[in-house]
Design an enzyme around this catalytic site. Sequence first.
Site, PDB file in Angstrom:
ATOM      1  N   ILE A 157     -42.224  57.815  41.173  1.00 34.15           N
ATOM      2  CA  ILE A 157     -42.971  57.047  41.720  1.00 34.15           C
ATOM      3  C   ILE A 157     -43.793  55.972  40.809  1.00 34.15           C
ATOM      4  O   ILE A 157     -43.582  54.717  40.858  1.00 34.15           O
ATOM      5  CB  ILE A 157     -44.267  57.807  42.433  1.00 34.15           C
ATOM      6  CG1 ILE A 157     -43.541  58.483  43.622  1.00 34.15           C
ATOM      7  CG2 ILE A 157     -45.039  56.751  43.202  1.00 34.15           C
ATOM      8  CD1 ILE A 157     -44.740  59.213  44.317  1.00 34.15           C
ATOM      9  N   ASN A 213     -55.819  67.935  33.958  1.00 34.92           N
ATOM     10  CA  ASN A 213     -56.177  66.333  34.261  1.00 34.92           C
ATOM     11  C   ASN A 213     -57.123  66.095  35.404  1.00 34.92           C
ATOM     12  O   ASN A 213     -57.247  65.261  35.894  1.00 34.92           O
ATOM     13  CB  ASN A 213     -54.911  65.473  34.394  1.00 34.92           C
ATOM     14  CG  ASN A 213     -54.016  66.025  35.485  1.00 34.92           C
ATOM     15  OD1 ASN A 213     -54.689  66.639  36.379  1.00 34.92           O
ATOM     16  ND2 ASN A 213     -53.015  65.299  35.758  1.00 34.92           N
ATOM     17  N   ALA A 235     -52.126  59.083  44.257  1.00 34.69           N
ATOM     18  CA  ALA A 235     -51.600  60.572  43.634  1.00 34.69           C
ATOM     19  C   ALA A 235     -52.350  61.527  44.092  1.00 34.69           C
ATOM     20  O   ALA A 235     -52.050  62.154  45.540  1.00 34.69           O
ATOM     21  CB  ALA A 235     -51.657  60.492  42.227  1.00 34.69           C
ATOM     22  N   ARG A 236     -53.498  62.008  43.414  1.00 30.91           N
ATOM     23  CA  ARG A 236     -54.442  63.036  44.130  1.00 30.91           C
ATOM     24  C   ARG A 236     -55.996  62.710  43.790  1.00 30.91           C
ATOM     25  O   ARG A 236     -56.012  62.330  42.736  1.00 30.91           O
ATOM     26  CB  ARG A 236     -53.998  64.293  43.339  1.00 30.91           C
ATOM     27  CG  ARG A 236     -52.556  65.080  43.636  1.00 30.91           C
ATOM     28  CD  ARG A 236     -52.889  65.456  45.176  1.00 30.91           C
ATOM     29  NE  ARG A 236     -51.523  66.107  45.732  1.00 30.91           N
ATOM     30  CZ  ARG A 236     -50.650  65.646  46.430  1.00 30.91           C
ATOM     31  NH1 ARG A 236     -51.072  64.174  46.575  1.00 30.91           N
ATOM     32  NH2 ARG A 236     -49.565  66.118  46.706  1.00 30.91           N
ATOM     33  N   ASP A 260     -55.836  55.945  48.386  1.00 30.87           N
ATOM     34  CA  ASP A 260     -55.259  56.507  49.312  1.00 30.87           C
ATOM     35  C   ASP A 260     -55.554  57.802  49.300  1.00 30.87           C
ATOM     36  O   ASP A 260     -55.246  58.707  50.194  1.00 30.87           O
ATOM     37  CB  ASP A 260     -53.506  55.968  49.269  1.00 30.87           C
ATOM     38  CG  ASP A 260     -52.879  56.762  50.463  1.00 30.87           C
ATOM     39  OD1 ASP A 260     -52.963  56.455  51.608  1.00 30.87           O
ATOM     40  OD2 ASP A 260     -51.986  57.781  50.215  1.00 30.87           O
ATOM     41  N   GLU A 265     -60.671  66.121  50.812  1.00 29.68           N
ATOM     42  CA  GLU A 265     -60.004  65.421  51.840  1.00 29.68           C
ATOM     43  C   GLU A 265     -59.615  66.297  52.946  1.00 29.68           C
ATOM     44  O   GLU A 265     -59.193  66.105  54.038  1.00 29.68           O
ATOM     45  CB  GLU A 265     -59.080  64.473  51.743  1.00 29.68           C
ATOM     46  CG  GLU A 265     -57.766  65.123  50.895  1.00 29.68           C
ATOM     47  CD  GLU A 265     -56.815  63.999  50.554  1.00 29.68           C
ATOM     48  OE1 GLU A 265     -55.592  64.207  50.833  1.00 29.68           O
ATOM     49  OE2 GLU A 265     -57.290  62.880  50.026  1.00 29.68           O
ATOM     50  N   HIS A 297     -54.448  58.657  53.353  1.00 28.26           N
ATOM     51  CA  HIS A 297     -53.452  59.567  52.506  1.00 28.26           C
ATOM     52  C   HIS A 297     -52.203  59.517  53.222  1.00 28.26           C
ATOM     53  O   HIS A 297     -51.534  60.182  53.802  1.00 28.26           O
ATOM     54  CB  HIS A 297     -53.585  61.307  52.471  1.00 28.26           C
ATOM     55  CG  HIS A 297     -52.681  61.944  51.436  1.00 28.26           C
ATOM     56  ND1 HIS A 297     -53.439  63.067  50.780  1.00 28.26           N
ATOM     57  CD2 HIS A 297     -51.666  61.711  50.985  1.00 28.26           C
ATOM     58  CE1 HIS A 297     -52.709  63.606  49.850  1.00 28.26           C
ATOM     59  NE2 HIS A 297     -51.482  62.636  49.950  1.00 28.26           N
TER      60      HIS A 297
END
Length: 331
Positions: A157, A213, A235-236, A260, A265, A297
């Site tokens: 990505i 991370n 991403a996260r 996003d 969440e 998301h």
Amino acid sequence: MEKIKICSFCVKKDEEVVLKETAEEKQIDLKLVWAEPTLENAFEVEGCLGVTISGLSYISDKMLDAYYEYGVRFLSTRTRGYNHIDIEHAKKIGIRVSYATYPPDSVAEFTVMLMLMCLRNYKQQLWRGQVNDFDLIGLKGRNLSRMTVGILGTGQIGFRVIQYLSGFGCKIYAYDVYRSESVKEYADYVENVQEIYQKCDLITLHMPLFESNFHMIDEKAMAQMKDGVVLINTARGGLIDTKALIKGLETGKVGAAGLDVIEDEFGLYYKDLKSKCLSKHDLCILRSFPNVVVTPHMAFYTDQAVSDMVKNSILSCCLNERGEENPWEVK
């Protein structure tokens, strides 16, 4: 020969057709469960060798133990990320975990869209348009072509985002523990992530989430960034410290954000909650800012991606059952 039985949790309507078609093609005995997986409904997997899940619920050690007792040996998530599964416990008890892949274009295109929305103040324009305010004051944007962009994570990505951005003429820096020769055609790798923080006007995240991370974008990291930096995260959510982000937005250190994904969440996205009072306070604060775009998301959400995620999730279980090499297995 007896068919392999697989239980699929949290089935969405757009997945149902693909699940049934794939089950028929692969000769699978498929059980569909529309509810999210919980310890209370773990009994649904009884007699199933494989289970597929979405990314909406955390699969804890207790749930994994229950699945194992019911006969489950393969767990496949219909997502690229797998931080919602207790991987170490799964390995310990003998449940093999796999993820699902799909073309990187979906998320990469969405990422560039978020960049442009942030840089061109689209959220403010959309709000004003609803009340027929067509004044341009406060809507002056910035050119993406003039941005120095930092890419954190240069997997499929991240690389595709870099390719797209190269067409805008951006100066692009990249950081990843594992470097790609293909990336070097379009971007310059930096030696450490601090160089990204210090040099870039816009930073976009494309990393999986690990303990190492978690909250990599925190108050300390933001202090090293340029004033007015734009942050994009498809991403996260856990990669960014939400409290620090809110503070950065309030002080103007962060000029805009396109998100996003957010922390915490679970239990929120992919549900109709318009008649509910949300308890997600940080989300409510973020949504109130005129320079923050929050989407549920959905960067991955295209017809091709949904089809690939479902098919690859089922195929993972089949490959494991047959003892064949599984390219999606978490090693």
